[in-house]
Scaffold this active site. Structure first.
Site, mmCIF file in Angstrom:
data_model
loop_
_atom_site.group_PDB
_atom_site.id
_atom_site.type_symbol
_atom_site.label_atom_id
_atom_site.label_comp_id
_atom_site.label_asym_id
_atom_site.label_seq_id
_atom_site.Cartn_x
_atom_site.Cartn_y
_atom_site.Cartn_z
ATOM 1 N N LYS A 214 0.843 -1.194 0.000
ATOM 2 C CA LYS A 214 0.000 0.000 0.000
ATOM 3 C C LYS A 214 0.880 1.247 0.000
ATOM 4 O O LYS A 214 0.696 2.153 -0.794
ATOM 5 C CB LYS A 214 -0.914 -0.036 1.234
ATOM 6 C CG LYS A 214 -1.805 1.155 1.358
ATOM 7 C CD LYS A 214 -2.752 1.016 2.534
ATOM 8 C CE LYS A 214 -3.430 2.360 2.788
ATOM 9 N NZ LYS A 214 -4.347 2.323 3.915
ATOM 10 N N GLU A 220 10.363 -4.871 4.539
ATOM 11 C CA GLU A 220 10.376 -6.285 4.138
ATOM 12 C C GLU A 220 10.096 -6.413 2.640
ATOM 13 O O GLU A 220 10.796 -7.112 1.911
ATOM 14 C CB GLU A 220 9.300 -7.068 4.906
ATOM 15 C CG GLU A 220 9.586 -7.268 6.376
ATOM 16 C CD GLU A 220 9.053 -6.137 7.243
ATOM 17 O OE1 GLU A 220 8.815 -5.023 6.727
ATOM 18 O OE2 GLU A 220 8.915 -6.366 8.455
ATOM 19 N N GLY A 285 -4.885 -1.821 4.940
ATOM 20 C CA GLY A 285 -4.154 -2.994 4.448
ATOM 21 C C GLY A 285 -4.879 -4.295 4.736
ATOM 22 O O GLY A 285 -5.022 -5.165 3.869
ATOM 23 N N ARG A 286 -5.389 -4.439 5.959
ATOM 24 C CA ARG A 286 -6.030 -5.710 6.336
ATOM 25 C C ARG A 286 -7.433 -5.845 5.769
ATOM 26 O O ARG A 286 -8.101 -6.854 6.004
ATOM 27 C CB ARG A 286 -6.029 -5.844 7.861
ATOM 28 C CG ARG A 286 -6.604 -4.658 8.601
ATOM 29 C CD ARG A 286 -6.242 -4.698 10.078
ATOM 30 N NE ARG A 286 -6.701 -3.530 10.815
ATOM 31 C CZ ARG A 286 -6.011 -2.389 10.924
ATOM 32 N NH1 ARG A 286 -4.858 -2.255 10.313
ATOM 33 N NH2 ARG A 286 -6.488 -1.388 11.640
ATOM 34 N N GLU A 371 -5.047 -6.359 14.728
ATOM 35 C CA GLU A 371 -4.507 -5.059 14.332
ATOM 36 C C GLU A 371 -5.629 -4.014 14.400
ATOM 37 O O GLU A 371 -5.386 -2.838 14.641
ATOM 38 C CB GLU A 371 -3.890 -5.127 12.923
ATOM 39 C CG GLU A 371 -2.836 -4.063 12.688
ATOM 40 C CD GLU A 371 -2.065 -4.226 11.384
ATOM 41 O OE1 GLU A 371 -2.664 -4.046 10.312
ATOM 42 O OE2 GLU A 371 -0.853 -4.523 11.427
ATOM 43 N N HIS A 402 -6.837 -32.876 18.079
ATOM 44 C CA HIS A 402 -5.762 -33.725 18.615
ATOM 45 C C HIS A 402 -4.631 -32.880 19.183
ATOM 46 O O HIS A 402 -3.529 -33.392 19.393
ATOM 47 C CB HIS A 402 -5.246 -34.659 17.518
ATOM 48 C CG HIS A 402 -6.300 -35.630 17.080
ATOM 49 N ND1 HIS A 402 -6.508 -36.835 17.711
ATOM 50 C CD2 HIS A 402 -7.253 -35.545 16.118
ATOM 51 C CE1 HIS A 402 -7.517 -37.468 17.139
ATOM 52 N NE2 HIS A 402 -8.004 -36.687 16.162
ATOM 53 N N LYS A 526 9.306 -0.909 14.055
ATOM 54 C CA LYS A 526 9.873 -0.670 12.714
ATOM 55 C C LYS A 526 10.986 0.376 12.804
ATOM 56 O O LYS A 526 12.058 0.225 12.226
ATOM 57 C CB LYS A 526 8.806 -0.106 11.762
ATOM 58 C CG LYS A 526 7.763 -1.073 11.305
ATOM 59 C CD LYS A 526 6.902 -0.360 10.248
ATOM 60 C CE LYS A 526 5.587 -1.058 10.017
ATOM 61 N NZ LYS A 526 4.687 -0.322 9.145
#
Ligand code: F6P
Length: 563
Positions: A214, A220, A285-286, A371, A402, A526
């Site tokens: 965005k 990263e 973003g999400r 977030e 399990h 960051k």
């Protein structure tokens, strides 16, 4: 109706009469799902609802008419529906970033009107969608090729957070719909092993890289994009396909496209803005998988399936906007979550899909919910005095059974859980006389039954269990669950499911009066990573500035690192 009106100050929910009423209800609360179901044969019917094409059974939650009436009153007193309407019409409800929140505009039909600052954004949305579909068709047909003329068959999305989790989750969920000639790969982590593993599987001549960010500033993503560009050019050089700067630029042009709101930065990176797909600052973003961030999906699944995905989102949006409060599933589910966290002490919420294809859905929801709602101040900066976003987690059933279900069944903590299943599998297998999907879904039905109704000490004794171990075999019951069912996991149903959780998240944030659309909590780490990098690389002065623990950890790293 203008959408530039200031957002009213949030209500402190704890000061509402409804909160006081809920407090009182929680004090004398002795849930008894066995008794409630016996006393009211209509309970399942009363608390089951249709939301778009999904069937949602809330009856095994720790609720009754009085509690839900009080929760709906809390929604009224905190103005949840007004806030919802502000979101849908484009008011700047992301107060701390002064932005509208319009992911719902991304899935509107072409003729709709949603204005931001006096301009209808829906035509812009469809202009980008049409460019995406056109590009997807050209990649799928082989009209767009790599530098050696080969069809691009490996689509690599480089992005992180919302620019990764949505595309990965949807790709995994809709694998049966992926064109068999195409595959997607995803690089997100700045761990060099992530890019390293992915490129080791790729043929550079057939690779299309989508750099998705965005902001186009994310460390990263930009690092991975540069590393992969370097790998691509080096590999093409080794094959004699890139020989000079001119065809290096052509190779980047043919093998790289970008998705971003910052087209100027895309150009700086070296990707021609003609090969870029935009979106807008009013898409978080999400909340962005249904924007150009889904380009890898539009290619791999094809435009028709992507359209169906968007139609599913839109169907759930309409339910959330129009269903009466007492039948509005995202509203009810969000409010019930507020009941569990605010009044019954739940800290976490499990999401347990009985669909292997949804194995990344809990991870996707972690960003969406945590977030969004992991906040300690309201949107006017005032501190909250109550718990906000719970920890979302989960794994597909039956694997989870399990592993961690023991704690949900018999532990000391309250873990509300959502169970998700579809009536029809993609793959049909029989095991002897048994239909495998029926074996699978029997577990889905059995788990919520066991969690709700448990097993009493008398029932355990009646099985002849020795007295000494009988207590260990008792199931207390009254462990709350919601069951969500659909016909089949297809693009439309997935869109509905994602939008359902977007709106649940919205409702919780609105009751709590927080800004569910900012994410300031990710910033400090960051910035510090950038400041610390010189120390990690050997700068003694920067190392000396660090706190003793950070310094000793960096020293350990430097002693052990071999280049
Ligand atoms: O670090 C958090 C975050 O800002 C997320 O909200 C976002 O989805 C992710 O980083 C990636 O951001 P971008 O798409 O700008 O690279």
């Amino acid at each position: 109706m203008t959408n530039s009106a200031p957002i009213p100050a949030p209500t402190d929910p704890t000061r509402t009469p409804a909160w006081a009423h809920l407090d009182q209800l929680a004090e004398d609360f002795y849930p008894d799902l066995r008794h409630w179901f016996e006393a009211d044969p209509q309970r399942a019917r009363t608390w089951s609802f249709t939301a778009a094409d999904l069937w949602v059974d809330l009856s095994k939650n720790l609720i009754d008419q009085e509690i839900v009436a009080a929760l709906l009153e809390l929604a009224r007193e905190t103005g949840v529906e007004e806030h919802r309407d502000r979101m849908f019409r484009g008011d700047r409800i992301n107060v701390t970033e002064n932005r509208a929140v319009l992911h719902t505009a991304l899935r509107r039909p072409a003729g709709d009107v949603v204005e931001v600052d006096g301009a209808n954004v829906v035509p812009d949305v469809h202009e980008v969608l049409n460019r995406m579909y056109d590009f997807a068709d050209r990649v799928r047909s082989g009209q767009v090729t790599g530098i050696s003329g080969k069809k691009l068959t490996s689509i690599v999305n480089i992005g992180i957070g919302g620019s990764d989790l949505g595309p990965v989750m949807v790709y995994e969920a809709l694998r049966p719909y992926v064109d068999p000639e195409l595959s997607c790969e995803f690089i997100s982590n700045i761990d060099p092993n992530d890019a390293g593993e992915v490129v080791s599987r790729l043929d550079p001549e057939t690779t299309l890289v989508i750099v998705t960010s965005k902001t186009f500033t994310t460390l990263e993503t930009l690092t991975n994009a540069r590393v992969v560009r370097e790998w691509l050019l080096r590999s093409l050089r080794e094959r004699g396909l890139v020989t000079d700067d001119a065809n290096a630029a052509e190779a980047v042009e043919r093998h790289f496209v970008a998705v971003s709101t910052a087209l100027d930065r895309v150009a700086e990176f070296g990707i021609d803005p003609a090969n870029a797909f935009g979106f807008w600052d009013w898409v978080g973003g999400r909340y962005s998988v249904d924007s150009a961030v889904g380009l890898s999906l539009a290619i791999a699944l094809g435009p028709e399936n992507f359209r169906d995905l968007l139609a599913g989102f839109h169907a759930m949006d309409q339910h959330f906007q129009n269903a009466p409060a007492a039948e509005n599933v995202p509203l009810l589910m969000g409010l019930i979550n507020v009941w569990y966290t605010g009044f019954l002490g739940a800290d976490t919420h499990a999401v347990l899909p009985y669909s292997q294809y949804l194995h990344r859905f809990p991870a996707y929801l972690q960003q969406l919910t945590m977030e969004s709602n992991g906040k300690s101040v309201r949107w006017d900066g005032s501190p909250v005095s109550y718990d906000t976003g719970e920890v979302f987690w989960g794994e597909p059933g039956t694997n989870g059974q399990h592993a961690f279900y023991q704690l949900i069944h018999q532990g000391t903590r309250l873990v509300p859980a959502d169970f998700i299943a579809f009536a029809n599998p993609t793959h049909d297998f029989r095991d002897g006389d048994n239909d495998m999907h029926e074996l699978f879904l029997s577990n889905f039905f059995a788990q919520t039954k066991a969690l709700a109704f448990g097993k009493t000490i008398d029932e355990v004794r009646a099985e002849g269990t020795p007295e000494t171990i009988a207590p260990a075999r008792v199931f207390g019951g009254n462990r709350p669950t919601t069951s969500i069912m659909g016909d089949r996991l297809n693009p439309r149903a997935l869109g509905e499911l994602i939008a359902l959780y977007e709106h649940i998240t919205f409702v919780q944030g609105a009751v709590w009066g927080i800004d569910s659309f900012d994410q300031w909590g990710v910033e400090l780490g960051k910035v510090l990573a950038q400041q610390i990098l010189p120390a990690v690389a050997g700068n003694k002065e920067v190392l000396a500035e660090q706190d003793p623990s950070t310094r000793s950890l960096i020293e350990y790293y430097r002693e052990h690192r071999r280049h």
